[in-house]
Write an enzyme that holds these catalytic residues in place. Structure first.
Site, PDB file in Angstrom:
ATOM      1  N   ASN A  33      24.825  36.891  53.368  1.00  0.00           N
ATOM      2  CA  ASN A  33      25.675  37.963  52.853  1.00  0.00           C
ATOM      3  C   ASN A  33      25.668  39.101  53.861  1.00  0.00           C
ATOM      4  O   ASN A  33      24.636  39.389  54.482  1.00  0.00           O
ATOM      5  CB  ASN A  33      25.155  38.461  51.500  1.00  0.00           C
ATOM      6  CG  ASN A  33      26.188  39.312  50.767  1.00  0.00           C
ATOM      7  OD1 ASN A  33      27.107  38.775  50.154  1.00  0.00           O
ATOM      8  ND2 ASN A  33      26.044  40.621  50.824  1.00  0.00           N
ATOM      9  N   ASN A 103      39.928  32.840  45.575  1.00  0.00           N
ATOM     10  CA  ASN A 103      41.287  32.753  45.031  1.00  0.00           C
ATOM     11  C   ASN A 103      42.320  33.159  46.084  1.00  0.00           C
ATOM     12  O   ASN A 103      43.099  34.080  45.876  1.00  0.00           O
ATOM     13  CB  ASN A 103      41.432  33.652  43.795  1.00  0.00           C
ATOM     14  CG  ASN A 103      41.112  32.908  42.515  1.00  0.00           C
ATOM     15  OD1 ASN A 103      41.226  31.691  42.447  1.00  0.00           O
ATOM     16  ND2 ASN A 103      40.693  33.630  41.499  1.00  0.00           N
ATOM     17  N   SER A 129      37.323  26.948  39.221  1.00  0.00           N
ATOM     18  CA  SER A 129      37.586  27.619  37.948  1.00  0.00           C
ATOM     19  C   SER A 129      36.428  27.412  36.981  1.00  0.00           C
ATOM     20  O   SER A 129      35.857  26.335  36.903  1.00  0.00           O
ATOM     21  CB  SER A 129      38.871  27.091  37.307  1.00  0.00           C
ATOM     22  OG  SER A 129      39.075  27.713  36.047  1.00  0.00           O
ATOM     23  N   GLY A 130      36.127  28.454  36.244  1.00  0.00           N
ATOM     24  CA  GLY A 130      35.084  28.379  35.239  1.00  0.00           C
ATOM     25  C   GLY A 130      34.311  29.669  35.110  1.00  0.00           C
ATOM     26  O   GLY A 130      33.432  29.792  34.260  1.00  0.00           O
ATOM     27  N   LYS A 183      45.266  25.715  41.881  1.00  0.00           N
ATOM     28  CA  LYS A 183      44.445  26.756  41.234  1.00  0.00           C
ATOM     29  C   LYS A 183      45.310  27.947  40.821  1.00  0.00           C
ATOM     30  O   LYS A 183      45.111  28.541  39.756  1.00  0.00           O
ATOM     31  CB  LYS A 183      43.337  27.220  42.187  1.00  0.00           C
ATOM     32  CG  LYS A 183      42.466  28.365  41.652  1.00  0.00           C
ATOM     33  CD  LYS A 183      41.812  28.025  40.317  1.00  0.00           C
ATOM     34  CE  LYS A 183      40.652  28.942  39.964  1.00  0.00           C
ATOM     35  NZ  LYS A 183      40.969  30.366  39.932  1.00  0.00           N
ATOM     36  N   HIS A 186      47.115  26.943  37.735  1.00  0.00           N
ATOM     37  CA  HIS A 186      46.108  26.977  36.663  1.00  0.00           C
ATOM     38  C   HIS A 186      45.964  28.397  36.125  1.00  0.00           C
ATOM     39  O   HIS A 186      45.957  28.627  34.911  1.00  0.00           O
ATOM     40  CB  HIS A 186      44.767  26.474  37.204  1.00  0.00           C
ATOM     41  CG  HIS A 186      43.577  26.812  36.356  1.00  0.00           C
ATOM     42  ND1 HIS A 186      43.011  28.080  36.324  1.00  0.00           N
ATOM     43  CD2 HIS A 186      42.829  26.062  35.510  1.00  0.00           C
ATOM     44  CE1 HIS A 186      42.000  28.087  35.502  1.00  0.00           C
ATOM     45  NE2 HIS A 186      41.850  26.884  34.984  1.00  0.00           N
ATOM     46  N   ASN A 187      45.852  29.370  37.020  1.00  0.00           N
ATOM     47  CA  ASN A 187      45.679  30.754  36.591  1.00  0.00           C
ATOM     48  C   ASN A 187      46.926  31.282  35.897  1.00  0.00           C
ATOM     49  O   ASN A 187      46.831  32.084  34.963  1.00  0.00           O
ATOM     50  CB  ASN A 187      45.320  31.637  37.785  1.00  0.00           C
ATOM     51  CG  ASN A 187      43.883  31.457  38.227  1.00  0.00           C
ATOM     52  OD1 ASN A 187      43.250  30.442  37.931  1.00  0.00           O
ATOM     53  ND2 ASN A 187      43.345  32.420  38.943  1.00  0.00           N
ATOM     54  N   GLU A 190      46.766  30.040  32.513  1.00  0.00           N
ATOM     55  CA  GLU A 190      45.733  30.828  31.839  1.00  0.00           C
ATOM     56  C   GLU A 190      46.307  32.152  31.325  1.00  0.00           C
ATOM     57  O   GLU A 190      46.019  32.566  30.200  1.00  0.00           O
ATOM     58  CB  GLU A 190      44.595  31.083  32.829  1.00  0.00           C
ATOM     59  CG  GLU A 190      43.451  31.921  32.314  1.00  0.00           C
ATOM     60  CD  GLU A 190      42.443  32.196  33.411  1.00  0.00           C
ATOM     61  OE1 GLU A 190      42.058  33.368  33.588  1.00  0.00           O
ATOM     62  OE2 GLU A 190      42.036  31.229  34.109  1.00  0.00           O
ATOM     63  N   ARG A 288      51.083  42.234  30.570  1.00  0.00           N
ATOM     64  CA  ARG A 288      49.951  42.975  31.132  1.00  0.00           C
ATOM     65  C   ARG A 288      50.446  44.246  31.829  1.00  0.00           C
ATOM     66  O   ARG A 288      49.816  45.304  31.713  1.00  0.00           O
ATOM     67  CB  ARG A 288      49.173  42.100  32.113  1.00  0.00           C
ATOM     68  CG  ARG A 288      48.453  40.945  31.459  1.00  0.00           C
ATOM     69  CD  ARG A 288      47.352  40.387  32.350  1.00  0.00           C
ATOM     70  NE  ARG A 288      46.804  39.150  31.812  1.00  0.00           N
ATOM     71  CZ  ARG A 288      45.740  38.531  32.300  1.00  0.00           C
ATOM     72  NH1 ARG A 288      45.107  39.051  33.348  1.00  0.00           N
ATOM     73  NH2 ARG A 288      45.301  37.425  31.760  1.00  0.00           N
TER      74      ARG A 288
END
Length: 494
Positions: A33, A103, A129-130, A183, A186-187, A190, A288
């Site tokens: 990091n 992402n 994802s998760g 992905k 997928h979002n 979601e 949103r």
């Protein structure tokens, strides 16, 4: 020096949990990091017995890895990914693998893939994802890139992924940016799912005045049936959380402003580029954005009187209708998402396997749901299925619940409770099943003002008409609509 199976850069919570997941499944992990204190804190937390080694420079990280070196990036999408890649390029050799597990926008992944390809470095854009829990216990993983890189990473990803019926929730998605494209979609799904659930909640909370305990009962029942999903499950839990200071349900005290990180907006923008209609997902993104206008909404609420409540007397019956409406609206939303996958697969040459995508979404990911198994088999039975609504299982499910769906949307409109995503799903269904839409008039208008031409139902060819009669031209001039440029109204327009 002990060599490690994989390196991981970025020790925010997702990165930490993925490292722990890999270590738990028998892999030796080296971590890095940019902020050294974060690395020290993580190592202190995991203890000395873990097969995780901290490194404090990229050079040290790369030197600690087995060949071909595998380095996974869990850093913020955008410039941070490019910055790390620029540093890694000089340290890696041909055949080494960089994995972006964040992402990232799929088009950025395409560019990075092509750039690193010229360097001989393999690049994988991997959707994960998760959330934090999934990263630790088993996410759904969507890897895209070169197959030879996938073969190197397959043992790691299959081991750390979620498992449903002993099947790992990971599969090779396709070339280049395919993993991040899937992905992103997928979002987007979601976003639609969450908004539809929120609208069902609003109808019951504001319309039927259900208490938090009653809402918990409803969502708990739904989670035992066809609506069973992770999002329904956590929603039922949310209603039971009590604020210790006020002794009120915590959900009632949360500010009604939903934030977003951008993947939903990317989904909408990509769908517009591809010409694929996804109105439910678009409505969720816009909902949103509208929620962010809270001060304006407070003022507008004082200006415009609320509609009188006229909810059905049969409360239990209307709750059943809401459940049916939510189920059909979800089907329409997933149909839109799968159609977008199809459009992207064709446009970008991804050759996506929709049945496999539905299969790996059954576990680990945020949109995991009982009916993803039905989606899986729908595309397994017909890989060329043009729309999920046409699959026999979903066709019958929609037909049997359409009346309930219409009653719910009608009641919401009459009582002034906004259901933008549900209404968009209903409009999508009605438009998709219409043999004839009013687009013929739109084409006539386009040809009238812009000479954009049109096609006919009764003969082949492309046509243009002179729509203005002498009488209508004279009338328009008398009303002050003269065209000072002398173009006869045939310029510009869409």
């Amino acid at each position: 020096m002990k060599l490690h199976d994989i390196g991981l850069i970025g020790l925010a919570v997702m990165g930490q949990n993925l490292a722990l997941n890999m270590e738990r499944n028998g892999f030796h992990v080296a971590v890095y990091n940019r902020t050294e204190s974060t690395t020290h804190q993580f190592l202190d937390r995991v203890g000395s017995k873990k097969n995780i080694t901290g490194t404090f420079s990229l050079e040290e990280l790369i030197a600690s890895l087995k060949r071909p070196r595998k380095v996974m990036l869990m850093v913020k999408a955008g410039a941070a990914v490019d910055a790390v890649i620029d540093q890694l390029k000089a340290l890696l050799d041909k055949g080494d693998i960089i994995i972006d597990g964040g992402n990232s926008h799929f088009k950025d992944t395409e560019q990075r893939f092509n750039m690193l390809e010229r360097e001989g470095i393999l690049y994988m854009g991997v959707g994960v994802s998760g959330g934090e829990e999934g990263a630790l216990t088993g996410p759904s993983i969507m890897p895209g890139g070169r197959k030879e890189a996938w073969k190197q990473l397959k043992p790691v990803f299959e081991a750390i992924s979620a498992k449903i019926d002993s099947e790992p929730c990971v599969t090779f998605i396709g070339p280049r940016g395919a993993g991040h494209f899937v992905k992103m979609v997928h979002n987007g799904i979601e976003y639609g799912d969450m908004q539809l659930i929120a609208e069902a909640y609003d109808l019951m909370r504001r319309g039927l005045e259900l208490t938090a305990n009653e809402l918990n009962d409803v969502f708990s029942r739904w989670n035992q049936g066809e609506l069973s999903s992770y999002l329904i499950e956590i929603t039922s839990d949310i209603f039971m959380k009590i604020d210790p200071e006020s002794n009120q349900p915590l959900v009632d005290l949360i500010l009604d402003q939903a934030e977003q990180k951008g993947t939903g907006r990317w989904t909408s923008q990509t769908a517009l580029d591809l010409g694929v209609p996804i109105p439910t997902i678009n409505a969720a993104v816009e909902a949103r954005a509208l929620s962010a206008c809270r001060e304006e909404r407070q003022k507008a609420a004082d200006v415009f009187p609320q509609s009188p409540s006229q909810f059905p007397c049969d409360r239990d019956g209307f709750i059943r209708d809401i459940g049916d409406a939510l189920y059909v609206a979800k089907i329409c939303s997933y149909a839109q998402g799968m159609a977008l996958l199809r459009g992207g697969s064709i446009e970008y040459g991804y050759d996506l396997n929709y049945s496999d995508i539905a299969r790996i979404w059954r576990g680990g990911c945020i949109i995991r749901a009982e009916f993803l198994n039905d989606i899986r088999f729908a595309f397994k039975d017909n890989p060329n299925l043009p729309n999920l609504l046409l699959a026999p299982f979903f066709r019958d499910a929609v037909i049997g619940r359409t009346a309930s769906f219409r009653r719910v949307v009608q009641t919401a409109v009459q009582t002034g409770i906004p259901v933008p995503a549900m209404a968009a799903s209903l409009a999508y269904f009605d438009a998709y099943r219409s043999k004839r839409l009013p687009a013929n008039l739109v084409q006539a208008q386009r040809d009238y003002f812009g000479a954009h031409t049109y096609k006919r139902v009764d003969r082949q060819g492309v046509f243009h008409s002179e729509w203005e009669s002498q009488q209508s031209s004279t009338k328009a001039e008398g009303m002050g609509f003269k065209d000072p440029g002398g173009h006869g109204g045939k310029q510009g327009g869409q």
